[in-house]
Design a protein around this motif. Structure first.
Motif, PDB file in Angstrom:
ATOM      1  N   GLU A   1       1.817  -4.211   7.871  1.00  0.00           N
ATOM      2  CA  GLU A   1       1.363  -3.038   8.630  1.00  0.00           C
ATOM      3  C   GLU A   1       1.482  -1.790   7.754  1.00  0.00           C
ATOM      4  O   GLU A   1       2.473  -1.609   7.048  1.00  0.00           O
ATOM      5  N   THR A   2       0.458  -0.931   7.795  1.00  0.00           N
ATOM      6  CA  THR A   2       0.445   0.274   6.952  1.00  0.00           C
ATOM      7  C   THR A   2       0.331   1.568   7.740  1.00  0.00           C
ATOM      8  O   THR A   2       0.357   2.646   7.152  1.00  0.00           O
TER       9      THR A   2
ATOM     10  N   HIS B   1       2.069  10.692  12.920  1.00  0.00           N
ATOM     11  CA  HIS B   1       1.426   9.516  12.343  1.00  0.00           C
ATOM     12  C   HIS B   1       2.019   9.293  10.948  1.00  0.00           C
ATOM     13  O   HIS B   1       2.135  10.241  10.171  1.00  0.00           O
ATOM     14  N   GLY B   2       2.407   8.074  10.653  1.00  0.00           N
ATOM     15  CA  GLY B   2       2.914   7.718   9.326  1.00  0.00           C
ATOM     16  C   GLY B   2       2.067   6.606   8.741  1.00  0.00           C
ATOM     17  O   GLY B   2       1.511   5.803   9.485  1.00  0.00           O
ATOM     18  N   TRP B   3       1.954   6.565   7.427  1.00  0.00           N
ATOM     19  CA  TRP B   3       1.212   5.489   6.788  1.00  0.00           C
ATOM     20  C   TRP B   3       1.699   5.291   5.369  1.00  0.00           C
ATOM     21  O   TRP B   3       2.319   6.172   4.775  1.00  0.00           O
ATOM     22  N   THR B   4       1.449   4.086   4.866  1.00  0.00           N
ATOM     23  CA  THR B   4       1.818   3.749   3.498  1.00  0.00           C
ATOM     24  C   THR B   4       0.559   3.481   2.698  1.00  0.00           C
ATOM     25  O   THR B   4      -0.438   2.996   3.226  1.00  0.00           O
ATOM     26  N   GLN B   5       0.633   3.808   1.422  1.00  0.00           N
ATOM     27  CA  GLN B   5      -0.452   3.533   0.492  1.00  0.00           C
ATOM     28  C   GLN B   5       0.149   3.003  -0.796  1.00  0.00           C
ATOM     29  O   GLN B   5       1.178   3.516  -1.255  1.00  0.00           O
TER      30      GLN B   5
ATOM     31  N   HIS C   1       3.124   5.558  -1.812  1.00  0.00           N
ATOM     32  CA  HIS C   1       3.261   6.805  -1.057  1.00  0.00           C
ATOM     33  C   HIS C   1       3.497   6.457   0.402  1.00  0.00           C
ATOM     34  O   HIS C   1       2.798   5.614   0.963  1.00  0.00           O
ATOM     35  N   VAL C   2       4.458   7.124   1.006  1.00  0.00           N
ATOM     36  CA  VAL C   2       4.647   7.061   2.451  1.00  0.00           C
ATOM     37  C   VAL C   2       4.435   8.478   2.949  1.00  0.00           C
ATOM     38  O   VAL C   2       5.125   9.408   2.520  1.00  0.00           O
TER      39      VAL C   2
ATOM     40  N   ALA D   1       3.798  15.442   5.111  1.00  0.00           N
ATOM     41  CA  ALA D   1       4.942  15.237   4.221  1.00  0.00           C
ATOM     42  C   ALA D   1       4.733  13.887   3.559  1.00  0.00           C
ATOM     43  O   ALA D   1       4.331  12.924   4.224  1.00  0.00           O
ATOM     44  N   THR D   2       4.977  13.812   2.257  1.00  0.00           N
ATOM     45  CA  THR D   2       4.765  12.573   1.515  1.00  0.00           C
ATOM     46  C   THR D   2       5.924  12.325   0.560  1.00  0.00           C
ATOM     47  O   THR D   2       6.329  13.218  -0.175  1.00  0.00           O
ATOM     48  N   LEU D   3       6.429  11.097   0.583  1.00  0.00           N
ATOM     49  CA  LEU D   3       7.410  10.628  -0.387  1.00  0.00           C
ATOM     50  C   LEU D   3       6.662   9.717  -1.348  1.00  0.00           C
ATOM     51  O   LEU D   3       6.045   8.739  -0.918  1.00  0.00           O
ATOM     52  N   GLU D   4       6.690  10.041  -2.637  1.00  0.00           N
ATOM     53  CA  GLU D   4       5.943   9.311  -3.645  1.00  0.00           C
ATOM     54  C   GLU D   4       6.882   8.594  -4.596  1.00  0.00           C
ATOM     55  O   GLU D   4       7.723   9.231  -5.234  1.00  0.00           O
ATOM     56  N   GLN D   5       6.721   7.282  -4.688  1.00  0.00           N
ATOM     57  CA  GLN D   5       7.424   6.468  -5.681  1.00  0.00           C
ATOM     58  C   GLN D   5       6.449   6.282  -6.845  1.00  0.00           C
ATOM     59  O   GLN D   5       5.394   5.682  -6.662  1.00  0.00           O
ATOM     60  N   PRO D   6       6.764   6.803  -8.017  1.00  0.00           N
ATOM     61  CA  PRO D   6       5.834   6.654  -9.150  1.00  0.00           C
ATOM     62  C   PRO D   6       5.597   5.178  -9.485  1.00  0.00           C
ATOM     63  O   PRO D   6       6.409   4.310  -9.151  1.00  0.00           O
ATOM     64  N   ALA D   7       4.505   4.936 -10.180  1.00  0.00           N
ATOM     65  CA  ALA D   7       4.208   3.588 -10.660  1.00  0.00           C
ATOM     66  C   ALA D   7       5.331   3.138 -11.580  1.00  0.00           C
ATOM     67  O   ALA D   7       5.941   3.965 -12.275  1.00  0.00           O
ATOM     68  N   PRO D   8       5.621   1.838 -11.627  1.00  0.00           N
ATOM     69  CA  PRO D   8       6.727   1.338 -12.457  1.00  0.00           C
ATOM     70  C   PRO D   8       6.693   1.811 -13.898  1.00  0.00           C
ATOM     71  O   PRO D   8       7.703   2.215 -14.436  1.00  0.00           O
ATOM     72  N   ALA D   9       5.528   1.830 -14.533  1.00  0.00           N
ATOM     73  CA  ALA D   9       5.442   2.262 -15.937  1.00  0.00           C
ATOM     74  C   ALA D   9       5.652   3.757 -16.086  1.00  0.00           C
ATOM     75  O   ALA D   9       6.043   4.230 -17.126  1.00  0.00           O
ATOM     76  N   ALA D  10       5.403   4.524 -15.006  1.00  0.00           N
ATOM     77  CA  ALA D  10       5.500   5.991 -15.065  1.00  0.00           C
ATOM     78  C   ALA D  10       6.922   6.466 -14.871  1.00  0.00           C
ATOM     79  O   ALA D  10       7.216   7.627 -15.048  1.00  0.00           O
ATOM     80  N   ARG D  11       7.830   5.582 -14.480  1.00  0.00           N
ATOM     81  CA  ARG D  11       9.204   6.018 -14.193  1.00  0.00           C
ATOM     82  C   ARG D  11       9.970   6.328 -15.411  1.00  0.00           C
ATOM     83  O   ARG D  11      10.003   5.972 -16.435  1.00  0.00           O
TER      84      ARG D  11
END
Length: 162
Positions: free
Chosen positions: A42-43, A51-55, A63-64, A152-162
């Motif tokens: 579920e996204t 309303h909340g969503w994940t991408q 991103h959440v 409001a957005t919480l962003e987890q960078p891509a693994p290589a970008a960390r």
């Protein structure tokens, strides 16, 4: 504590932040699924008018996001006074920011500078770094005939970008 601040606090405990982990947290905090599963997860979620969503992006960034306020266009497909709607969005954002800044997350937040993309994407925005992630809260309108929203957005960078 509102639905958004509670979710943001829950999401900071997910390392790494994943769509599956976010879905489990939404479920645990009794958000209603929106019926938009992707790859079996579920996204889309709703609770208390939010309303909340994940991408998940092609590079692996997660991103959440949350829509905490929305003002749709009028019957003509436009706003009679767009500047007034932007001003209203900025007032709503100002009332929402303490939900983040006065939350248990406050001690972990470091102010983040705006980028050129932020200037293009947001009408007004505040950004923070949060344990290697970016938390933003702002007023957006993605096109002139689309709603104006406070998100409001919480962003987890891509693994290589960390």
């Amino acid at each position: 504590m509102t639905a958004v601040s509670a979710m943001l606090e829950e999401l900071t405990g997910l390392v790494p932040l994943t769509r599956e982990g976010a879905a489990a947290r939404f479920t645990a905090l009794r958000w209603s699924p929106g019926g938009r599963p992707r790859e079996g997860v579920e996204t889309s979620w709703d609770k208390d008018g939010v309303h909340g969503w994940t991408q998940v992006f092609g590079d692996g960034a997660v991103h959440v996001s949350f829509t905490v306020w929305i003002r749709d266009v009028d019957a003509s497909g436009y706003f009679d006074d767009l500047e007034a709607v932007y001003d209203e969005g900025e007032r709503v954002l100002a009332r929402f920011l303490p939900e983040i800044e006065d939350s248990p997350l406050a001690g972990h937040l470091a102010e983040a500078g705006r980028t050129a993309a932020d200037e293009e994407d947001f009408i007004a925005v505040r950004k923070w770094l949060l344990d290697g992630r970016v938390l933003s809260a702002g007023v957006i309108q993605q096109d002139t005939d689309l709603p104006v929203m406070v998100v409001a957005t919480l962003e987890q960078p891509a693994p290589a970008a960390r």
